[in-house]
Design an enzyme around this catalytic site. Structure first.
Site, PDB file in Angstrom:
ATOM      1  N   ASP A 272       0.847  -1.196   0.000  1.00 48.13           N
ATOM      2  CA  ASP A 272       0.000   0.000   0.000  1.00 48.13           C
ATOM      3  C   ASP A 272       0.881   1.244   0.000  1.00 48.13           C
ATOM      4  OD1 ASP A 272      -2.067  -1.757   0.406  1.00 48.13           O
ATOM      5  OD2 ASP A 272      -2.185  -1.373   2.565  1.00 48.13           O
TER       6      ASP A 272
HETATM    7  N1  URA Z   1      -1.229  -5.888   3.866  1.00 50.25           N
HETATM    8  C1  URA Z   1      -1.645  -4.605   3.931  1.00 50.25           C
HETATM    9  O1  URA Z   1      -2.636  -4.313   4.549  1.00 50.25           O
HETATM   10  N2  URA Z   1      -0.932  -3.698   3.275  1.00 50.25           N
HETATM   11  C2  URA Z   1       0.190  -3.974   2.592  1.00 50.25           C
HETATM   12  O2  URA Z   1       0.799  -3.082   2.018  1.00 50.25           O
HETATM   13  C3  URA Z   1       0.598  -5.304   2.546  1.00 50.25           C
HETATM   14  C4  URA Z   1      -0.123  -6.256   3.192  1.00 50.25           C
END
Ligand code: URA
Length: 284
Positions: free
Chosen positions: A149
């Site tokens: 993310d």
């Molecule tokens: N899980 C999440 O919530 N975000 C990420 O970036 C990776 C795994």
């Protein structure tokens, strides 16, 4: 596949013929000696010497690699090679003791520490900071293995090895990923058990492989979670669902590769041992 060194007929396989009385000793029945050129399946006249290729891939010194070949532990494109001096293609598929060795000098494998605020794309139409900004000067066409993310930092593998990248992201291979999250606390004693048993989310059940409380602070906690999931926002959704929303998230490990002390925005090349382990995990 059976590793070459575990097959019969390898090192020390032939026993010496015994002499009996005064009769003339019979000739030992050795396989006819073959010149390197007779390894027709793998020998490439203008290729690179196998021991040199192995040494360049970080398997060991030239001397050690010669010994590995002589000990029948090296396969090239599926053929056992025991003669020294065989020349092979620089892109040959080479296994030592059944484990794939990455020998292609054109292949690039990097561990990148994605900073918060960077989108996991190689370019961005909206002009947002993206991975491509960090590798713009590299000439290879790199892929990112999976996504983080924009608000998550940490380990992202980058490579131009499309087959490996594809497999590492595929749920069938179940590559484990480790995350460290800062969440709202306190953490109840049974949270790890609950997460391992599984939590139902809107797109199905999610289970973790391991859970650890790293630190408990007033009103918050640092936890470490290992899971082999690739679903979007999975860690944030999971911890939110059990009442501990994530305030900060970092990925610290993917399969055998650890982030280590690579700083945000920096990358390092993977070691040959890490690449070999990734190949093993991806079934290559
Ligand atoms: N899980 C999440 O919530 N975000 C990420 O970036 C990776 C795994």
């Amino acid at each position: 596949m059976t590793p070459p060194h575990k097959r019969s007929g390898g090192k020390g396989g032939a026993s010496k013929p015994r002499r009996t009385g005064k009769t003339k000793p019979s000739q030992p029945t050795r396989p006819p000696k073959r010149s390197p050129e007779e390894h027709v399946d793998v020998h490439v006249p203008d290729g690179i010497r196998l021991q040199k290729l192995l040494a360049a891939a970080g398997v060991g010194s030239r001397r050690k690699c010669e010994q590995l070949i002589a000990d029948a532990r090296v396969e090239v494109d599926g053929h056992l090679v025991t003669e020294l001096g065989v020349r092979v293609s620089p892109t040959a598929v080479v296994h030592v003791d059944g484990e794939r060795v990455q020998t292609d000098p054109e292949r690039v494998y990097l561990a990148f520490n994605k900073p918060v605020g960077v989108v996991t794309t190689m370019s961005d139409d909206l002009g947002r900071p993206n991975i491509g900004d960090y590798v713009a000067r590299r000439r290879e066409r790199l892929f990112h293995v999976g996504r983080l993310d924009v608000d998550t930092e940490g380990l992202l593998l980058l490579t131009n090895d499309g087959e490996l990248a594809h497999r590492l992201q595929h749920p069938a291979y179940g590559i484990r990923k480790t995350y460290v999250a800062q969440v709202d606390g306190p953490i109840p004693r049974d949270l790890g058990k609950r997460l391992k048993e599984g939590v139902e989310l809107e797109d199905g059940l999610v289970t973790v492989d391991s859970f650890r409380l790293v630190d408990a602070l007033p009103g918050k906690a640092i936890v470490e979670i290992v899971l082999h999931e690739g679903r979007k926002h999975i860690v944030r959704r999971l911890l939110e669902a059990v009442g501990h929303p994530v305030r900060a998230l970092a990925r610290t490990q993917v399969g055998p590769v650890r982030l280590g002390d690579t700083k945000p925005g920096k990358f390092r090349p993977l070691t040959s041992r890490e690449i070999t382990s990734l190949y093993a995990e991806a079934g290559l």
